[in-house]
Write a protein that holds these residues in place. Structure first.
Motif, PDB file in Angstrom:
ATOM      1  N   THR A 126       0.800  -1.151   0.038  1.00 36.15           N
ATOM      2  CA  THR A 126      -0.034   0.077   0.066  1.00 36.15           C
ATOM      3  C   THR A 126       0.856   1.207   0.115  1.00 36.15           C
ATOM      4  OG1 THR A 126      -1.778   1.092   1.043  1.00 36.15           O
ATOM      5  CG2 THR A 126      -0.089  -0.054   2.493  1.00 36.15           C
ATOM      6  N   ARG A 127       0.453   2.281  -0.649  1.00 36.63           N
ATOM      7  CA  ARG A 127       0.979   3.620  -0.480  1.00 36.63           C
ATOM      8  C   ARG A 127       0.584   4.475   0.706  1.00 36.63           C
ATOM      9  NH1 ARG A 127       0.968   6.448  -6.483  1.00 36.63           N
ATOM     10  NH2 ARG A 127       2.365   4.940  -7.690  1.00 36.63           N
ATOM     11  N   LEU A 128      -0.266   3.808   1.423  1.00 45.32           N
ATOM     12  CA  LEU A 128      -0.860   4.663   2.682  1.00 45.32           C
ATOM     13  C   LEU A 128       0.120   4.477   3.870  1.00 45.32           C
ATOM     14  CD1 LEU A 128      -3.158   5.891   3.909  1.00 45.32           C
ATOM     15  CD2 LEU A 128      -4.114   3.601   4.731  1.00 45.32           C
ATOM     16  N   ASP A 129       0.734   5.523   4.230  1.00 45.60           N
ATOM     17  CA  ASP A 129       1.643   5.488   5.325  1.00 45.60           C
ATOM     18  C   ASP A 129       1.021   5.289   6.587  1.00 45.60           C
ATOM     19  OD1 ASP A 129       3.806   6.101   7.071  1.00 45.60           O
ATOM     20  OD2 ASP A 129       4.142   8.076   6.516  1.00 45.60           O
ATOM     21  N   PRO A 130       1.237   4.157   7.229  1.00 50.38           N
ATOM     22  CA  PRO A 130       0.750   3.601   8.619  1.00 50.38           C
ATOM     23  C   PRO A 130       1.151   4.803   9.601  1.00 50.38           C
ATOM     24  CG  PRO A 130       2.584   2.167   8.222  1.00 50.38           C
ATOM     25  CD  PRO A 130       2.348   3.129   6.629  1.00 50.38           C
ATOM     26  N   ALA A 131       1.798   5.402   9.507  1.00 47.08           N
ATOM     27  CA  ALA A 131       2.215   6.339  10.601  1.00 47.08           C
ATOM     28  C   ALA A 131       1.150   7.537  10.533  1.00 47.08           C
ATOM     29  CB  ALA A 131       3.760   7.068  10.344  1.00 47.08           C
ATOM     30  N   SER A 132       0.547   7.827   9.499  1.00 46.72           N
ATOM     31  CA  SER A 132      -0.668   8.713   9.491  1.00 46.72           C
ATOM     32  C   SER A 132      -2.009   8.291   9.491  1.00 46.72           C
ATOM     33  CB  SER A 132      -0.249   9.474   8.033  1.00 46.72           C
ATOM     34  OG  SER A 132      -0.733   8.498   7.021  1.00 46.72           O
ATOM     35  N   VAL A 133      -2.161   6.911   9.831  1.00 48.53           N
ATOM     36  CA  VAL A 133      -3.203   6.294   9.997  1.00 48.53           C
ATOM     37  C   VAL A 133      -3.948   6.115  11.394  1.00 48.53           C
ATOM     38  CG1 VAL A 133      -4.736   4.138   9.552  1.00 48.53           C
ATOM     39  CG2 VAL A 133      -3.068   5.067   7.719  1.00 48.53           C
ATOM     40  N   ALA A 134      -4.854   6.419  11.817  1.00 48.91           N
ATOM     41  CA  ALA A 134      -5.456   6.460  13.227  1.00 48.91           C
ATOM     42  C   ALA A 134      -6.106   4.836  13.206  1.00 48.91           C
ATOM     43  CB  ALA A 134      -6.617   7.321  13.408  1.00 48.91           C
ATOM     44  N   ALA A 135      -5.645   4.097  14.132  1.00 52.45           N
ATOM     45  CA  ALA A 135      -6.246   2.566  14.045  1.00 52.45           C
ATOM     46  C   ALA A 135      -7.773   2.636  14.013  1.00 52.45           C
ATOM     47  CB  ALA A 135      -5.587   1.980  15.223  1.00 52.45           C
ATOM     48  N   PRO A 136      -8.426   3.556  14.870  1.00 55.97           N
ATOM     49  CA  PRO A 136      -9.844   3.204  14.649  1.00 55.97           C
ATOM     50  C   PRO A 136     -10.430   3.425  13.242  1.00 55.97           C
ATOM     51  CG  PRO A 136      -9.194   4.590  16.613  1.00 55.97           C
ATOM     52  CD  PRO A 136      -8.186   4.442  15.843  1.00 55.97           C
ATOM     53  N   SER A 137      -9.958   4.021  12.368  1.00 53.49           N
ATOM     54  CA  SER A 137     -10.293   4.343  11.163  1.00 53.49           C
ATOM     55  C   SER A 137     -10.035   3.022  10.080  1.00 53.49           C
ATOM     56  CB  SER A 137      -9.676   5.467  10.386  1.00 53.49           C
ATOM     57  OG  SER A 137      -8.415   5.385  10.394  1.00 53.49           O
ATOM     58  N   LEU A 138      -9.277   2.062  10.440  1.00 54.27           N
ATOM     59  CA  LEU A 138      -8.854   1.070   9.627  1.00 54.27           C
ATOM     60  C   LEU A 138     -10.168   0.220   9.306  1.00 54.27           C
ATOM     61  CD1 LEU A 138      -5.545  -0.341  10.768  1.00 54.27           C
ATOM     62  CD2 LEU A 138      -6.160   0.871   8.909  1.00 54.27           C
ATOM     63  N   PRO A 139     -10.492  -0.304   8.032  1.00 50.79           N
ATOM     64  CA  PRO A 139     -11.672  -1.000   7.920  1.00 50.79           C
ATOM     65  C   PRO A 139     -11.528  -2.401   8.297  1.00 50.79           C
ATOM     66  CG  PRO A 139     -10.553  -0.686   5.934  1.00 50.79           C
ATOM     67  CD  PRO A 139      -9.778   0.122   6.978  1.00 50.79           C
ATOM     68  N   PRO A 140     -12.454  -3.321   8.487  1.00 51.36           N
ATOM     69  CA  PRO A 140     -12.326  -4.644   9.023  1.00 51.36           C
ATOM     70  C   PRO A 140     -11.636  -5.703   7.940  1.00 51.36           C
ATOM     71  CG  PRO A 140     -14.586  -4.289   8.244  1.00 51.36           C
ATOM     72  CD  PRO A 140     -13.861  -2.884   8.099  1.00 51.36           C
ATOM     73  N   PHE A 141     -11.465  -5.238   6.606  1.00 52.11           N
ATOM     74  CA  PHE A 141     -10.912  -6.117   5.700  1.00 52.11           C
ATOM     75  C   PHE A 141      -9.947  -5.221   4.866  1.00 52.11           C
ATOM     76  CE2 PHE A 141     -15.501  -7.712   6.047  1.00 52.11           C
ATOM     77  CZ  PHE A 141     -15.053  -8.790   7.077  1.00 52.11           C
ATOM     78  N   VAL A 142      -8.885  -5.866   4.417  1.00 52.51           N
ATOM     79  CA  VAL A 142      -7.919  -5.222   3.362  1.00 52.51           C
ATOM     80  C   VAL A 142      -8.516  -5.423   2.039  1.00 52.51           C
ATOM     81  CG1 VAL A 142      -6.448  -7.167   2.805  1.00 52.51           C
ATOM     82  CG2 VAL A 142      -5.552  -4.816   2.706  1.00 52.51           C
ATOM     83  N   CYS A 143      -9.238  -6.637   1.729  1.00 56.35           N
ATOM     84  CA  CYS A 143      -9.966  -6.791   0.424  1.00 56.35           C
ATOM     85  C   CYS A 143     -11.433  -7.157   0.692  1.00 56.35           C
ATOM     86  CB  CYS A 143      -9.485  -8.171  -0.341  1.00 56.35           C
ATOM     87  SG  CYS A 143      -7.513  -8.122  -0.654  1.00 56.35           S
ATOM     88  N   PRO A 144     -12.142  -6.208   0.223  1.00 55.09           N
ATOM     89  CA  PRO A 144     -11.769  -5.016  -0.615  1.00 55.09           C
ATOM     90  C   PRO A 144     -11.893  -3.514   0.032  1.00 55.09           C
ATOM     91  CG  PRO A 144     -14.240  -5.311  -0.894  1.00 55.09           C
ATOM     92  CD  PRO A 144     -13.642  -6.324   0.181  1.00 55.09           C
ATOM     93  N   ASP A 145     -12.103  -3.668   1.374  1.00 53.22           N
ATOM     94  CA  ASP A 145     -12.414  -2.279   1.832  1.00 53.22           C
ATOM     95  C   ASP A 145     -11.053  -1.281   2.104  1.00 53.22           C
ATOM     96  OD1 ASP A 145     -14.807  -3.670   2.725  1.00 53.22           O
ATOM     97  OD2 ASP A 145     -14.447  -3.683   4.825  1.00 53.22           O
TER      98      ASP A 145
END
Length: 309
Positions: A126-145
């Protein structure tokens, strides 16, 4: 949605000294990529070397899981090397703590499985930098969410690959082809559409039957001598990665499958998974010993319902 880190941003991943290449090549975890013939050449990644150079050197820090960006059900150990999913079958997304270089293998071991679910481990980039991601905002699945919410490319590993104790390596080459290899098996192409040109973090989804995984240190000899020489005792089936490859397809001659998988392919499509040639017969090949070589048995025929004739 958080904007991914742009290429060329300060804090680029440093190159490591050549000693890493020798260590990783010994383990089979960093090796020269044979580019597929006839593939289209896209824009070169900002992290990839110029044409004619070898693949980029491995970064100086071993991969770990990002300690903050993780699914709601994920529990990490103190070293950030083991990820275990708690209740349910979802909310198991984890990321690498740093970007991964083109050609660099991400190696992990499946520690535990849990029955009662369908599907298992997903891997990708992924190009999404995990350092800029708030854990509660993560979806339940990587595919396809997560793929729908960010520039992410992931895939489910084939059935039979994700068993407790299996070592899985996955990587992306400079053309954006996502590969995976299980134990000492042959590389599988999972996707061909990963966009290069910006930093990529490894992303894994501890999903379904996969309950716990462990990132492996490339400097540790986790490949046993028995795995390093699979030809002595017979290759694994490239479909299930569990049974020995003991079956030859006729007339194309490919012998990368166990009898069970070969018969299922013959029944379902009657086309070789490697070359797509029409299968007319399925022959068992039994190995006598390393000195005696192999002996091919009489081809076994099946009818339209898959029954042996």
């Amino acid at each position: 949605m958080v904007t991914p880190r742009e290429p060329g941003e300060a804090g680029a991943v440093p190159r490591e000294r050549p000693r890493w290449r020798r260590v990783l090549a010994t383990l089979g975890c960093w090796e020269a990529e044979e580019e597929p013939r006839g593939a289209l050449t896209g824009a070169r990644s900002s992290l990839a070397p110029a044409a004619g150079e070898a693949d980029a050197e491995a970064p100086g820090h071993a991969l770990r899981f990002h300690e903050d960006a993780r699914g709601a059900q994920v529990h990490l150990d103190t070293l950030g090397c083991t990820a275990r999913r708690g209740a349910s079958f979802h909310d198991g997304i984890v990321f690498s703590q740093r970007p991964v270089w083109p050609g660099e293998r991400v190696a992990l071991r499946v520690l535990r499985q849990e029955g009662g679910w369908c599907g298992g481990l997903r891997v990708g980039f992924t190009r999404l930098d995990p350092a800029s991601v708030a854990a509660p905002s993560l979806p339940p699945f990587v595919c396809p969410d997560l793929e729908e919410q960010s520039p992410t490319w992931a895939s489910l590993l084939p059935e039979g690959c994700v068993r407790a104790g299996n070592v899985v390596c996955f990587w992306v080459n400079r053309r954006g082809w996502l590969y995976a290899k299980v134990n000492a098996g042959r590389p599988l192409v999972l996707r061909k559409d990963v966009l290069m040109g910006a930093p990529l973090w490894a992303v894994m989804d501890v999903y379904g039957t996969t309950k716990a995984i462990e990132l492996l240190d490339p400097a540790t000899p986790w490949v046993s001598s028995e795995e390093a020489e699979p030809g002595f005792k017979g290759e694994e089936c490239v479909i299930c990665f569990h049974n020995a490859a003991n079956t030859r397809l006729v007339p194309c001659g490919h012998s990368d499958f166990c009898n069970s998988c070969a018969q299922r392919v013959f029944r379902d499509t009657a086309k070789c998974p490697v070359c797509r040639w029409q299968i007319e017969e399925v022959a068992l090949v039994k190995s006598q010993s390393p000195e005696e070589g192999s002996r091919e048995e009489k081809p076994s025929h099946v009818d339209a319902d898959g029954a042996l004739l």
